[in-house]
Design a protein around this motif. Structure first.
Motif, mmCIF file in Angstrom:
data_model
loop_
_atom_site.group_PDB
_atom_site.id
_atom_site.type_symbol
_atom_site.label_atom_id
_atom_site.label_comp_id
_atom_site.label_asym_id
_atom_site.label_seq_id
_atom_site.Cartn_x
_atom_site.Cartn_y
_atom_site.Cartn_z
ATOM 1 N N LYS A 117 -3.699 5.763 6.863
ATOM 2 C CA LYS A 117 -3.383 4.339 6.940
ATOM 3 C C LYS A 117 -1.967 4.075 6.427
ATOM 4 O O LYS A 117 -1.275 3.184 6.919
ATOM 5 C CB LYS A 117 -4.393 3.517 6.149
ATOM 6 N N LYS A 118 -1.529 4.866 5.438
ATOM 7 C CA LYS A 118 -0.188 4.673 4.900
ATOM 8 C C LYS A 118 0.875 4.959 5.949
ATOM 9 O O LYS A 118 1.937 4.331 5.966
ATOM 10 C CB LYS A 118 0.017 5.555 3.671
ATOM 11 N N ALA A 119 0.586 5.931 6.829
ATOM 12 C CA ALA A 119 1.521 6.202 7.921
ATOM 13 C C ALA A 119 1.634 4.971 8.820
ATOM 14 O O ALA A 119 2.732 4.586 9.247
ATOM 15 C CB ALA A 119 1.047 7.415 8.723
ATOM 16 N N PHE A 120 0.501 4.344 9.100
ATOM 17 C CA PHE A 120 0.464 3.139 9.921
ATOM 18 C C PHE A 120 1.259 2.014 9.259
ATOM 19 O O PHE A 120 2.098 1.364 9.904
ATOM 20 C CB PHE A 120 -0.990 2.719 10.130
ATOM 21 N N GLU A 143 0.828 -1.198 0.000
ATOM 22 C CA GLU A 143 0.000 0.000 0.000
ATOM 23 C C GLU A 143 0.868 1.256 0.000
ATOM 24 O O GLU A 143 0.391 2.344 -0.315
ATOM 25 C CB GLU A 143 -0.933 0.010 1.215
ATOM 26 N N ILE A 144 2.131 1.112 0.369
ATOM 27 C CA ILE A 144 3.099 2.200 0.269
ATOM 28 C C ILE A 144 3.796 2.084 -1.074
ATOM 29 O O ILE A 144 4.380 1.043 -1.396
ATOM 30 C CB ILE A 144 4.146 2.131 1.396
ATOM 31 N N GLU A 145 3.738 3.134 -1.864
ATOM 32 C CA GLU A 145 4.337 3.114 -3.196
ATOM 33 C C GLU A 145 5.827 2.815 -3.122
ATOM 34 O O GLU A 145 6.575 3.417 -2.341
ATOM 35 C CB GLU A 145 4.122 4.464 -3.881
ATOM 36 N N GLY A 146 6.258 1.846 -3.918
ATOM 37 C CA GLY A 146 7.663 1.480 -3.958
ATOM 38 C C GLY A 146 8.097 0.515 -2.872
ATOM 39 O O GLY A 146 9.256 0.091 -2.854
ATOM 40 N N ALA A 147 7.197 0.165 -1.955
ATOM 41 C CA ALA A 147 7.548 -0.750 -0.861
ATOM 42 C C ALA A 147 7.550 -2.195 -1.363
ATOM 43 O O ALA A 147 6.918 -2.518 -2.373
ATOM 44 C CB ALA A 147 6.558 -0.600 0.284
ATOM 45 N N SER A 151 3.605 2.285 7.054
ATOM 46 C CA SER A 151 5.034 2.623 6.986
ATOM 47 C C SER A 151 5.747 2.253 8.278
ATOM 48 O O SER A 151 6.927 1.889 8.260
ATOM 49 C CB SER A 151 5.223 4.106 6.679
ATOM 50 N N ILE A 152 5.054 2.332 9.411
ATOM 51 C CA ILE A 152 5.675 1.977 10.691
ATOM 52 C C ILE A 152 5.647 0.475 10.910
ATOM 53 O O ILE A 152 6.670 -0.147 11.222
ATOM 54 C CB ILE A 152 4.987 2.709 11.857
ATOM 55 N N VAL A 153 4.477 -0.167 10.746
ATOM 56 C CA VAL A 153 4.378 -1.595 11.064
ATOM 57 C C VAL A 153 5.087 -2.466 10.032
ATOM 58 O O VAL A 153 5.271 -3.667 10.266
ATOM 59 C CB VAL A 153 2.901 -2.039 11.225
ATOM 60 N N SER A 154 5.495 -1.886 8.907
ATOM 61 C CA SER A 154 6.315 -2.624 7.945
ATOM 62 C C SER A 154 7.801 -2.424 8.204
ATOM 63 O O SER A 154 8.640 -3.104 7.604
ATOM 64 C CB SER A 154 5.999 -2.169 6.517
ATOM 65 N N GLY A 155 8.130 -1.472 9.103
ATOM 66 C CA GLY A 155 9.526 -1.130 9.358
ATOM 67 C C GLY A 155 10.094 -0.161 8.343
ATOM 68 O O GLY A 155 11.244 0.265 8.452
ATOM 69 N N GLY A 156 9.294 0.228 7.350
ATOM 70 C CA GLY A 156 9.788 1.083 6.279
ATOM 71 C C GLY A 156 10.210 2.468 6.733
ATOM 72 O O GLY A 156 11.169 3.033 6.202
#
Length: 477
Positions: free
Chosen positions: A387-390, A91-95, A392-397
């Motif tokens: 949600k993208k902020a969430f 859901e995060i672009e480029g992740a 980004s954190i729970v993925s470690g990104g």
């Protein structure tokens, strides 16, 4: 033979130790790993975050992990409080589109073997018993080689303590490990076969987290067809159950029977023996000192709710490896590289501390958790993209991006640091955190204030981690 001296001694061969040893060996720096156990060995912590994908590629192990056949993990699912939601890493672009659900015995051995193949000296079944200091600086380690029954001493220029919960530095020498009052929890888990994880449309391989009145439950599918199923409850709650003459096994089974979703998944399933762990959330006053760095669980460990353990281990060892390589190659003075490590690692840890603790307030709801995540990231997300902020954190990104981003500016760095400081102080004053977080905040802000920001659009202290052609610290342009 274990050498009499080495450039860098690494205590422990788990993901943290293997990663830092691989990085140093790639630079031609002599790295010696002394591992207490013989791999493969059992270890809890099967669910990996998406941040590990670029880190595995950076140390040259990505393709080996891919070929091993671990379950691909596209994201996760929360049945938390009165709400249900799922997320995908992409859901995060480029992740990365996925991470892995792994058997740690296999994953850890793969990384340790990779470190040896890269050129690190790996010695298993060797227990480090003592660190020797000279004028306050770590200079040598005493060990017992249990293969031969002999003892010895190895000298080093730098030490990286990756000894996990045993914490050679924190428990034996500095004695500055503090347990979190807010996370006095007990984890009880087992492995089940013949489960029914396909009863809904959740993407295969996802981690499931379900809150219950006394805690929460996890479900992690593994490549051999078994599922890791764990329950987390407060130590006080388990004590009450024990007072009723109920065993930990009885408590575990009852919690799973009482939850409707767990009952569906485990209706026709069979489990193996249970395992239990308690008092596992802690931190150290400092993550580094004269001549040494502490990575992964040797420095700190949080509640397993967001599966941050291996992420923090590899992020910290990535920064440690880049910092030590920069020092030994004459790129940076020691104090500057060490301060970058201390500040970056502490920030990653505090961010997860804040995020995990917010989840234990069930009244926040999904929107509240997303808003909390927005407060803890360097990027400003719009209201519709919270949600993208969430994610980004729970993925470690968020952690991995910031230590690698040469445009992570002074203003942004101070902004995130101030958010963390205010959040931790607020929760401590409200009685949600103990006094140990006051020490943490003081150490974090001292480290941050010790940095000299070079320019408004530069990374912390003008430094960031580059991964190509080799992992090292670089100056922002």
């Amino acid at each position: 033979m274990i050498p009499a001296s080495t450039d860098v001694l690494v205590i422990g061969g788990g993901p943290a130790g293997s990663t830092v040893a691989t990085i140093l060996a790639t630079h031609g720096i002599t790295a010696t790993v002394l591992e207490r156990d013989v791999f493969p060995r059992y270890h809890i912590g099967e669910s990996l975050l998406a941040s590990l994908m670029p880190m595995l590629d950076a140390i040259g192990a990505g393709e080996k992990v891919k070929q091993h056949g671990f379950v691909e993990k596209p994201g996760g699912y929360f049945n938390w409080g009165n709400e249900k939601w799922s997320f995908r890493f992409d859901e995060i672009e480029g992740a990365p589109s996925h991470s892995y659900q792994v058997k740690r015995s296999e994953f850890d051995k793969l990384l340790l073997d990779h470190a040896a193949e890269t050129g690190a000296g790996v010695h298993q079944n060797v227990k480090v018993s003592k660190i020797n200091f000279d004028n306050g600086r770590a200079v040598a380690a005493e060990y017992l080689d249990r293969n031969s029954g002999t003892t010895g001493t190895i000298r080093f220029k730098y030490l990286v303590d990756c000894s996990g919960r045993s914490g050679v530095i924190a428990n034996v020498h500095t004695k500055d490990r503090h347990f979190h009052d807010v996370f006095k929890n007990v984890a009880i888990w087992s492995y089940w076969k013949n489960t029914n994880l396909n009863y809904d449309d959740l993407p295969a391989g996802s981690t499931r987290i379900i809150s219950i009145e006394s805690g929460w439950i996890w479900f992690i599918p593994l490549s051999d067809g078994t599922v890791s199923v764990g329950t987390v409850l407060t130590r006080d709650q388990l004590r009450k159950e024990r007072d009723k003459k109920r065993s930990a096994e009885d408590v575990y089974d009852q919690l799973l029977r009482d939850d409707p979703e767990a009952a569906i998944i485990l209706k026709n399933a069979q489990r193996s023996e249970i395992r239990m762990e308690t008092d596992y959330s802690y931190t150290s006053d400092k993550f580094s000192g004269p001549g040494y760095f502490m990575c992964g669980d040797a420095a700190c460990f949080l509640d397993p709710l967001l599966s941050s353990g291996v992420h923090l281990a590899m992020v910290s060892s990535l920064i440690a490896g880049a910092s030590i390589a920069s020092i030994l190659k004459g790129k940076l003075p020691e104090d500057r590289a060490v301060n970058f490590f201390e500040t970056s690692y502490r920030q990653s840890y505090l961010r997860f501390l804040m995020m995990v603790s917010s989840f234990y307030d069930l009244n926040k709801g999904q929107a509240g958790y997303f808003w909390e995540a927005q407060r803890l990231t360097s990027k400003d997300y719009s209201e519709k993209d919270m949600k993208k902020a969430f994610v980004s954190i729970v993925s470690g990104g968020a952690d991995y991006t910031e230590v690698r981003d040469g445009q992570y500016g002074e203003i942004v760095a101070k902004k995130v640091a101030e958010k963390l400081r205010q959040g931790v102080d607020m929760r401590r004053n409200a009685g949600q955190f103990g006094d140990e977080t006051k020490r943490e905040n003081m150490q974090f802000m001292d480290a941050l204030n010790g940095l000299h920001f070079l320019q408004a659009n530069a990374a912390i202290d003008g430094l960031y981690v580059v991964t190509q052609p080799a992992i090292i610290l670089a100056e922002a342009a």
